[in-house]
Design a protein around this motif. Structure first.
Motif, PDB file in Angstrom:
ATOM      1  N   ILE A 126       0.837  -1.203   0.000  1.00 48.78           N
ATOM      2  CA  ILE A 126       0.000   0.000   0.000  1.00 48.78           C
ATOM      3  C   ILE A 126       0.869   1.249   0.000  1.00 48.78           C
ATOM      4  N   VAL A 127       1.898   1.269   0.847  1.00 48.31           N
ATOM      5  CA  VAL A 127       2.804   2.424   0.923  1.00 48.31           C
ATOM      6  C   VAL A 127       3.535   2.616  -0.400  1.00 48.31           C
ATOM      7  N   ALA A 128       4.010   1.518  -0.992  1.00 47.29           N
ATOM      8  CA  ALA A 128       4.720   1.619  -2.278  1.00 47.29           C
ATOM      9  C   ALA A 128       3.808   2.178  -3.361  1.00 47.29           C
ATOM     10  N   ALA A 129       2.572   1.697  -3.416  1.00 46.26           N
ATOM     11  CA  ALA A 129       1.619   2.195  -4.416  1.00 46.26           C
ATOM     12  C   ALA A 129       1.301   3.660  -4.183  1.00 46.26           C
ATOM     13  N   TRP A 130       1.172   4.049  -2.933  1.00 47.83           N
ATOM     14  CA  TRP A 130       0.855   5.451  -2.598  1.00 47.83           C
ATOM     15  C   TRP A 130       1.989   6.380  -3.012  1.00 47.83           C
ATOM     16  N   ILE A 131       3.228   5.950  -2.754  1.00 49.92           N
ATOM     17  CA  ILE A 131       4.394   6.747  -3.153  1.00 49.92           C
ATOM     18  C   ILE A 131       4.452   6.869  -4.674  1.00 49.92           C
ATOM     19  N   GLY A 194      -0.857   1.723 -10.250  1.00 52.48           N
ATOM     20  CA  GLY A 194      -0.829   2.145  -8.855  1.00 52.48           C
ATOM     21  C   GLY A 194      -2.048   1.680  -8.082  1.00 52.48           C
ATOM     22  N   VAL A 195      -3.224   1.808  -8.691  1.00 53.52           N
ATOM     23  CA  VAL A 195      -4.461   1.392  -8.024  1.00 53.52           C
ATOM     24  C   VAL A 195      -4.477  -0.122  -7.843  1.00 53.52           C
ATOM     25  N   GLU A 196      -4.020  -0.860  -8.850  1.00 58.73           N
ATOM     26  CA  GLU A 196      -3.968  -2.314  -8.742  1.00 58.73           C
ATOM     27  C   GLU A 196      -3.033  -2.748  -7.612  1.00 58.73           C
ATOM     28  N   MET A 197      -1.871  -2.120  -7.513  1.00 59.23           N
ATOM     29  CA  MET A 197      -0.939  -2.449  -6.434  1.00 59.23           C
ATOM     30  C   MET A 197      -1.534  -2.087  -5.076  1.00 59.23           C
ATOM     31  N   LEU A 198      -2.220  -0.949  -5.020  1.00 60.47           N
ATOM     32  CA  LEU A 198      -2.850  -0.516  -3.771  1.00 60.47           C
ATOM     33  C   LEU A 198      -3.872  -1.548  -3.296  1.00 60.47           C
TER      34      LEU A 198
END
Length: 241
Positions: A126-131, A194-198
């Motif tokens: 979640i943090v990686a996707a947010w960054i 990004g949304v998929e990773m989140l």
């Protein structure tokens, strides 16, 4: 601080609107979806789906929107030796990122505490996707903000593009639910990764996420390089000698 005071003033809750605004929008959409009993897939909880989707949209869209036409109303600040064009953009981008981040954090805590959402499966994802999404919004914001100095048409065109990107950004669907041919098409859109990773970080094995880390890194770097180059060009145009 000047940007916060200019935008929100000193009255009422003041700077707390930094995260109240995006939080109220995301909360409103979540309530509407839940009340209408909207479903997404066979087993994906609607509250968590809405929070992860709309929070990600606010992160990159607001950052870019606030950079558009940011130079002209703040041009007098450029007469201060230590203020550059990039500072005008950075202050607005950081403000929007902070607001969207606090909104996502507090809404997640609220819904997890009340039982409407389960705790995330993998916080690191979640943090990686947010960054990634924050850097994406920063690069786009620099580019749109610098180009809008050349022509106000850029700002109007961006609003149209933002509206078109909203349903295509992955906020209202997951790639796995689409036909195979269309999956390849939407995966060219950087926000989708990004949304998929989140959601992979939040839902874990409950969903099958489609994203490419190399593609995400290249997208961020490319947008940042282009954005910084355009900001430098804009600075040479408007900064006093």
């Amino acid at each position: 601080m000047r940007e916060i005071l200019t935008r929100y003033g000193r009255h009422n809750v003041g700077f707390l609107w930094v995260f109240f605004e995006p939080m109220m929008f995301t909360l409103g959409i979540t309530v509407l979806w839940t009340a209408s009993k909207a479903t997404h897939g066979d087993h994906v909880p609607i509250t968590a789906f809405a929070v992860t989707g709309y929070s990600s949209v606010l992160l990159w869209r607001n950052a870019v929107g606030r950079c558009a036409l940011a130079i002209v109303p703040n041009q007098s600040l450029l007469y201060h030796r230590n203020v550059r064009v990039i500072d005008l953009f950075l202050s607005r981008v950081l403000l929007e990122i902070a607001g969207a981040s606090m909104s996502f954090f507090f809404l997640s805590i609220l819904f997890i505490t009340t039982g409407l959402m389960k705790p995330p499966a993998d916080i690191s994802l979640i943090v990686a996707a947010w960054i990634y999404l924050a850097l994406l919004g920063t690069g786009l914001g620099f580019a749109v903000g610098a180009l809008s100095e050349r022509s106000e048409t850029v700002e109007r065109v961006w609003h149209t593009i933002a509206y078109l990107l909203f349903p295509l950004s992955g906020a209202v669907f997951m790639v796995e639910w689409l036909p195979p041919t269309f999956q390849k098409v939407v995966l060219y859109i950087p926000m989708v990764h990004g949304v998929e990773m989140l959601r992979a970080g939040y839902f874990g094995p409950m969903v099958k996420a489609h994203y490419s880390v190399p593609y995400m890194i290249v997208s961020d770097l490319l947008l940042l390089v282009v954005g910084l180059a355009l900001v430098r060009d804009a600075g040479q145009r408007v900064e006093p000698e």
